[in-house]
Scaffold this motif. Structure first.
Motif, mmCIF file in Angstrom:
data_model
loop_
_atom_site.group_PDB
_atom_site.id
_atom_site.type_symbol
_atom_site.label_atom_id
_atom_site.label_comp_id
_atom_site.label_asym_id
_atom_site.label_seq_id
_atom_site.Cartn_x
_atom_site.Cartn_y
_atom_site.Cartn_z
ATOM 1 N N SER A 84 0.839 -1.194 0.000
ATOM 2 C CA SER A 84 0.000 0.000 0.000
ATOM 3 C C SER A 84 0.874 1.245 0.000
ATOM 4 O O SER A 84 0.404 2.337 0.320
ATOM 5 C CB SER A 84 -0.915 0.009 1.235
ATOM 6 N N VAL A 85 2.131 1.070 -0.375
ATOM 7 C CA VAL A 85 3.098 2.162 -0.307
ATOM 8 C C VAL A 85 3.705 2.486 -1.671
ATOM 9 O O VAL A 85 3.717 3.647 -2.107
ATOM 10 C CB VAL A 85 4.233 1.810 0.682
ATOM 11 N N LEU A 86 4.213 1.460 -2.365
ATOM 12 C CA LEU A 86 4.995 1.694 -3.582
ATOM 13 C C LEU A 86 4.140 2.059 -4.793
ATOM 14 O O LEU A 86 4.477 2.974 -5.549
ATOM 15 C CB LEU A 86 5.819 0.440 -3.911
ATOM 16 N N PHE A 87 3.031 1.345 -4.992
ATOM 17 C CA PHE A 87 2.220 1.527 -6.197
ATOM 18 C C PHE A 87 0.897 2.245 -5.942
ATOM 19 O O PHE A 87 0.284 2.755 -6.879
ATOM 20 C CB PHE A 87 1.908 0.165 -6.835
ATOM 21 N N GLU A 92 -0.862 6.195 2.505
ATOM 22 C CA GLU A 92 -0.352 5.364 3.595
ATOM 23 C C GLU A 92 1.177 5.412 3.621
ATOM 24 O O GLU A 92 1.846 5.241 2.606
ATOM 25 C CB GLU A 92 -0.827 3.921 3.422
ATOM 26 N N SER A 93 1.706 5.675 4.782
ATOM 27 C CA SER A 93 3.158 5.778 4.912
ATOM 28 C C SER A 93 3.740 4.462 5.409
ATOM 29 O O SER A 93 3.046 3.642 6.002
ATOM 30 C CB SER A 93 3.527 6.904 5.891
ATOM 31 N N SER A 94 5.005 4.293 5.160
ATOM 32 C CA SER A 94 5.691 3.069 5.571
ATOM 33 C C SER A 94 6.592 3.360 6.755
ATOM 34 O O SER A 94 7.162 4.442 6.879
ATOM 35 C CB SER A 94 6.512 2.530 4.403
ATOM 36 N N ARG A 95 6.713 2.358 7.641
ATOM 37 C CA ARG A 95 7.613 2.500 8.777
ATOM 38 C C ARG A 95 9.062 2.230 8.382
ATOM 39 O O ARG A 95 9.965 2.417 9.184
ATOM 40 C CB ARG A 95 7.181 1.534 9.886
ATOM 41 N N VAL A 96 9.251 1.767 7.163
ATOM 42 C CA VAL A 96 10.606 1.468 6.691
ATOM 43 C C VAL A 96 10.885 2.301 5.445
ATOM 44 O O VAL A 96 9.979 2.775 4.767
ATOM 45 C CB VAL A 96 10.766 -0.037 6.367
ATOM 46 N N GLU A 97 12.162 2.453 5.164
ATOM 47 C CA GLU A 97 12.567 3.256 4.007
ATOM 48 C C GLU A 97 12.711 2.360 2.776
ATOM 49 O O GLU A 97 13.259 1.261 2.853
ATOM 50 C CB GLU A 97 13.898 3.952 4.309
ATOM 51 N N HIS A 98 12.210 2.855 1.645
ATOM 52 C CA HIS A 98 12.289 2.092 0.391
ATOM 53 C C HIS A 98 13.103 2.862 -0.646
ATOM 54 O O HIS A 98 13.114 4.100 -0.651
ATOM 55 C CB HIS A 98 10.883 1.839 -0.168
ATOM 56 N N ARG A 99 13.761 2.101 -1.507
ATOM 57 C CA ARG A 99 14.490 2.704 -2.633
ATOM 58 C C ARG A 99 13.849 2.205 -3.930
ATOM 59 O O ARG A 99 14.195 1.132 -4.426
ATOM 60 C CB ARG A 99 15.964 2.313 -2.570
ATOM 61 N N PRO A 100 12.884 2.964 -4.467
ATOM 62 C CA PRO A 100 12.172 2.530 -5.679
ATOM 63 C C PRO A 100 13.101 2.227 -6.854
ATOM 64 O O PRO A 100 12.788 1.373 -7.692
ATOM 65 C CB PRO A 100 11.252 3.715 -5.986
ATOM 66 N N GLU A 101 14.246 2.905 -6.894
ATOM 67 C CA GLU A 101 15.172 2.688 -8.008
ATOM 68 C C GLU A 101 15.683 1.249 -8.039
ATOM 69 O O GLU A 101 16.035 0.727 -9.111
ATOM 70 C CB GLU A 101 16.343 3.678 -7.955
ATOM 71 N N ARG A 102 15.706 0.607 -6.876
ATOM 72 C CA ARG A 102 16.144 -0.792 -6.828
ATOM 73 C C ARG A 102 15.156 -1.686 -7.567
ATOM 74 O O ARG A 102 15.545 -2.601 -8.298
ATOM 75 C CB ARG A 102 16.261 -1.218 -5.357
ATOM 76 N N LEU A 103 13.861 -1.416 -7.391
ATOM 77 C CA LEU A 103 12.840 -2.200 -8.087
ATOM 78 C C LEU A 103 12.818 -1.866 -9.575
ATOM 79 O O LEU A 103 12.634 -2.753 -10.411
ATOM 80 C CB LEU A 103 11.462 -1.936 -7.472
ATOM 81 N N LEU A 104 13.044 -0.600 -9.902
ATOM 82 C CA LEU A 104 13.101 -0.208 -11.316
ATOM 83 C C LEU A 104 14.218 -0.965 -12.041
ATOM 84 O O LEU A 104 14.039 -1.430 -13.172
ATOM 85 C CB LEU A 104 13.326 1.304 -11.440
ATOM 86 N N ALA A 105 15.358 -1.096 -11.377
ATOM 87 C CA ALA A 105 16.480 -1.829 -11.972
ATOM 88 C C ALA A 105 16.123 -3.304 -12.132
ATOM 89 O O ALA A 105 16.440 -3.930 -13.157
ATOM 90 C CB ALA A 105 17.730 -1.670 -11.111
ATOM 91 N N TYR A 106 15.436 -3.858 -11.126
ATOM 92 C CA TYR A 106 15.037 -5.272 -11.198
ATOM 93 C C TYR A 106 14.033 -5.499 -12.325
ATOM 94 O O TYR A 106 14.077 -6.535 -13.004
ATOM 95 C CB TYR A 106 14.438 -5.712 -9.860
ATOM 96 N N MET A 107 13.137 -4.548 -12.532
ATOM 97 C CA MET A 107 12.162 -4.678 -13.619
ATOM 98 C C MET A 107 12.837 -4.783 -14.982
ATOM 99 O O MET A 107 12.340 -5.455 -15.891
ATOM 100 C CB MET A 107 11.214 -3.463 -13.623
ATOM 101 N N GLY A 108 13.988 -4.147 -15.095
ATOM 102 C CA GLY A 108 14.721 -4.202 -16.361
ATOM 103 C C GLY A 108 15.404 -5.538 -16.582
ATOM 104 O O GLY A 108 15.663 -5.935 -17.724
ATOM 105 N N GLN A 109 15.709 -6.250 -15.503
ATOM 106 C CA GLN A 109 16.391 -7.539 -15.619
ATOM 107 C C GLN A 109 15.927 -8.468 -14.492
ATOM 108 O O GLN A 109 16.660 -8.761 -13.566
ATOM 109 C CB GLN A 109 17.908 -7.338 -15.552
#
Length: 343
Positions: A84-87, A92-109
């Motif tokens: 309920s945070v990334l997309f 809604e806020s998250s209690r943890v920190e996320h780095r969306p760029e990590r998922l973007l890189a994974y989507m590419g490969q």
């Protein structure tokens, strides 16, 4: 893609490395995930091959690391992520920190041995986010929206048929009237009726009436129908039945307010040229509920609906301040409304 296309792809043996499943129809979404599990994981391997996370508790880095890790003793694995945070389009806020760029890189490969599934129980995604745009461009997004009234009816009939029974449209419609549009509840009641009918048997309207209790919200639908048809005695009898079931008058009144308000909204939106599907989206209702509400709304004028809502607001104040006994207050409203009619 929509849910039908997604189910068809799995049936044809085609799966994607990443899915973003969103929407309010949790039953169909859960069914899709179950089909995915059946396709990719043997039942005895599920404990090792299925990993679950929530973005509200686990950093995205840990989720991607799990996705990139080779499966242990199984050919492939599924990583299920409730999000309920990334997309999501909510706040809604998250209690943890996320780095969306990590998922973007994974989507590419993405990993060839992992299927990564994000489960987003929201009506909409946040179209402004790069994650959403990238997932859509990769055709990874699947929407799970409520079935239209006719689709819901056909789904019921198919569920009965798959169990070696038959069911007439009239019986299916009565089941919908009694249970409502919650597919989890409908599935449970349908399975119960099929068990009663036996192999090769028929689920009849009589068995639906005998075996399926009417949900409180559906009884409120019936109350408004009785009032619109000037069947005051039937409305009062139904009200007494609800009181015997220990339903609170204030709760019943709140449901009546919601139904009369929805009827007024449907009437107004209909006059502006909105389609039933547009009304459902605008009001946050199931398409089948819009259909029933529209049928009821035709029996009332807009002025009458507005007047009843005003009367209910006054009654709410009187009941909560002790000016009138709750059960008696709502009964008097039903008597007055039934005698006044819908005009």
């Amino acid at each position: 893609m929509d849910a039908k296309q997604a189910f068809r792809s799995i049936k044809q043996g085609s799966t994607a490395p990443i899915y973003v499943c969103y929407g309010t129809e949790s039953y169909i979404m859960n069914e899709f995930i179950e089909r995915l599990l059946e396709k990719l994981v043997e039942p005895e391997h599920r404990e090792m091959a299925v990993v679950r996370f929530e973005t509200g508790e686990t950093p995205l880095d840990s989720i991607i690391e799990e996705a990139e890790t080779l499966p242990f003793l199984v050919p492939s694995k599924i990583v299920l992520v409730r999000d309920s945070v990334l997309f999501a389009s909510g706040k809604e806020s998250s209690r943890v920190e996320h780095r969306p760029e990590r998922l973007l890189a994974y989507m590419g490969q993405p990993s060839e041995t992992t299927v990564l599934v994000f489960i987003v129980p929201h009506e909409k995604l946040d179209e402004r986010k790069k994650l959403v745009k990238t997932a859509k461009s990769n055709d990874s997004v699947i929407s799970f929206t409520p079935l239209q009234s006719e689709e819901l009816l056909q789904w019921l009939l198919k569920r009965v048929s798959n169990q070696g029974r038959s069911m007439a449209n009239q019986a299916a419609e009565e089941l919908l009237r009694r249970v409502g549009t919650d597919m989890h509840a409908l599935a449970a009641e349908t399975d119960k009726l099929c068990l009663h009918a036996g192999i090769g048997g028929t689920v009849t309207t009589e068995s639906v009436n005998a075996l399926v209790p009417i949900a409180t919200e559906q009884n409120v639908f019936r109350l408004t129908e009785e009032l619109a048809a000037l069947r005051t005695a039937e409305a009062i009898t139904l009200y007494y039945d609800l009181l015997k079931q220990r339903e609170e008058p204030i709760k019943l009144m709140a449901l009546l307010v919601r139904q009369f308000r929805n009827m007024l909204y449907v009437k107004e939106l209909g006059s502006q040229g909105y389609s039933p599907q547009q009304m459902a989206s605008q009001l946050g209702l199931h398409p089948y509920a819009v259909k029933i509400t529209g049928e009821q709304a035709r029996k009332f004028s807009q002025e009458r609906l507005a007047s009843m809502l005003s009367e209910l607001a006054d009654l709410d104040y009187s009941m909560k301040t002790g000016r009138i006994e709750k059960a008696l207050g709502l009964e008097l409203f039903l008597l007055k409304t039934g005698s006044a009619g819908a005009s």
